[in-house]
Design a protein around this motif. Structure first.
Motif, PDB file in Angstrom:
ATOM      1  N   GLU A 178      -5.453  -9.144   0.147  1.00 34.50           N
ATOM      2  CA  GLU A 178      -5.581  -9.678   1.502  1.00 34.50           C
ATOM      3  C   GLU A 178      -4.237  -9.627   2.214  1.00 34.50           C
ATOM      4  N   ILE A 179      -3.153  -9.875   1.490  1.00 39.31           N
ATOM      5  CA  ILE A 179      -1.833  -9.892   2.119  1.00 39.31           C
ATOM      6  C   ILE A 179      -1.423  -8.494   2.580  1.00 39.31           C
ATOM      7  N   VAL A 180      -1.597  -7.491   1.705  1.00 36.49           N
ATOM      8  CA  VAL A 180      -1.159  -6.138   2.055  1.00 36.49           C
ATOM      9  C   VAL A 180      -2.189  -5.419   2.916  1.00 36.49           C
ATOM     10  N   GLY A 181      -3.418  -5.952   2.921  1.00 37.24           N
ATOM     11  CA  GLY A 181      -4.463  -5.527   3.833  1.00 37.24           C
ATOM     12  C   GLY A 181      -4.819  -4.086   3.808  1.00 37.24           C
ATOM     13  N   PRO A 200       0.828  -1.206   0.000  1.00 34.94           N
ATOM     14  CA  PRO A 200       0.000   0.000   0.000  1.00 34.94           C
ATOM     15  C   PRO A 200       0.859   1.251   0.000  1.00 34.94           C
ATOM     16  N   ASN A 201       0.237   2.406  -0.215  1.00 38.80           N
ATOM     17  CA  ASN A 201       0.961   3.667  -0.131  1.00 38.80           C
ATOM     18  C   ASN A 201       1.604   3.791   1.247  1.00 38.80           C
ATOM     19  N   ILE A 241       6.716  -8.225  -1.039  1.00 36.70           N
ATOM     20  CA  ILE A 241       5.501  -7.599  -0.528  1.00 36.70           C
ATOM     21  C   ILE A 241       5.842  -6.853   0.760  1.00 36.70           C
ATOM     22  N   LEU A 242       5.598  -5.538   0.754  1.00 35.19           N
ATOM     23  CA  LEU A 242       5.954  -4.667   1.869  1.00 35.19           C
ATOM     24  C   LEU A 242       4.698  -4.121   2.543  1.00 35.19           C
ATOM     25  N   LYS A 243       4.805  -3.875   3.842  1.00 36.02           N
ATOM     26  CA  LYS A 243       3.737  -3.202   4.580  1.00 36.02           C
ATOM     27  C   LYS A 243       4.355  -2.469   5.763  1.00 36.02           C
ATOM     28  N   GLU A 244       4.124  -1.157   5.816  1.00 35.79           N
ATOM     29  CA  GLU A 244       4.631  -0.319   6.907  1.00 35.79           C
ATOM     30  C   GLU A 244       6.125  -0.516   7.130  1.00 35.79           C
ATOM     31  N   GLY A 245       6.856  -0.603   6.018  1.00 32.32           N
ATOM     32  CA  GLY A 245       8.306  -0.700   6.099  1.00 32.32           C
ATOM     33  C   GLY A 245       8.860  -2.080   6.347  1.00 32.32           C
ATOM     34  N   GLU A 246       7.988  -3.057   6.533  1.00 33.35           N
ATOM     35  CA  GLU A 246       8.444  -4.421   6.777  1.00 33.35           C
ATOM     36  C   GLU A 246       8.280  -5.286   5.537  1.00 33.35           C
TER      37      GLU A 246
END
Length: 237
Positions: free
Chosen positions: A234-237, A35-36, A201-206
């Protein structure tokens, strides 16, 4: 080809990338997804030697990103989200201008690419008169003038129509078949599914996930879904 170990980036106290570890093989086409605000553009800029990390290490083809930027830049082509060309110049004038800056550029080679990417008929048009899709193609071809081994693309099809997106994705698939390593950031799940062989796949820097397209489908609670976009969502939520 690309080895990251405990890679991190901070802006002030904010951690934008949090100790990422991954290894990308030569010839892979990797979708960079999230996500952004996930840290995608930051990661790509670090790999392109345009931004320094705050810790950890990255090697590209055995070269340290911090210490050997000049040699690395000869191996990579970077395509930003923005169309970074001169709109008052023609397609040909842009290519010739940037070719002078690109070590190892060959006019014969970029003319061949123009033919392959259906830009040859637009060589003498000013960029401002090109369609959005053809401007995006030119943006990519300029990054390829020195025939890099690694192509890093940060949302290269933003703002263009579906048919133009499909053309660019098909052209990039051909580059993959030629053995180029490609990192490709996009929010378009259909593009990603068509083009990419593996995913970061990234989310919030992780870094939530790194692996093949097949393994993406096994990750998360909708693993059995046949809809790839739903699985990614679903993964990046």
């Amino acid at each position: 080809m690309i080895a990251a170990e405990n890679l991190k980036k901070k802006f002030g106290r904010k951690e934008v990338l949090k100790e990422m570890n991954f290894f990308i093989e030569k010839g892979e086409t990797v979708g960079v997804v999230g996500p952004n605000g996930a840290g995608k553009s930051t990661l790509l800029r670090i790999l392109a030697t345009l931004m320094k990390s705050s810790g950890g290490s990255v090697q590209i083809d055995g070269l340290d990103v911090r210490k050997e930027q000049k040699r690395i830049r000869q191996k990579i082509g970077y395509v930003p989200q923005e169309i970074a060309v001169y709109h008052e110049l023609t397609t040909r004038e842009n290519l010739r201008f940037f070719a002078k800056l690109a070590k190892g550029s060959s006019e014969e080679r970029w003319m061949q690419r123009c033919e392959e990417w259906r830009l040859a008929e637009h060589l003498d048009k000013k960029v401002k008169h090109l369609s959005g899709g053809n401007q995006r193609k030119l943006n990519i071809l300029i990054a390829m003038l020195h025939d890099p081994d690694l192509l890093i693309l940060d949302e290269p099809t933003v703002g263009i129509d579906i048919s133009a997106k499909q053309e660019i994705v098909n052209d990039l698939r051909q580059l993959g078949r030629e053995g180029k390593t490609i990192l490709y950031s996009s929010h378009d799940a259909q593009e990603l599914e068509t083009l990419c062989t593996s995913f970061l796949i990234l989310k919030e820097g992780e870094l939530l996930f790194y692996g093949s397209k097949q393994k993406v489908r096994q990750f998360g609670s909708v693993a059995q879904s046949e809809n790839f976009a739903e699985t990614l969502g679903e993964i990046v939520g």
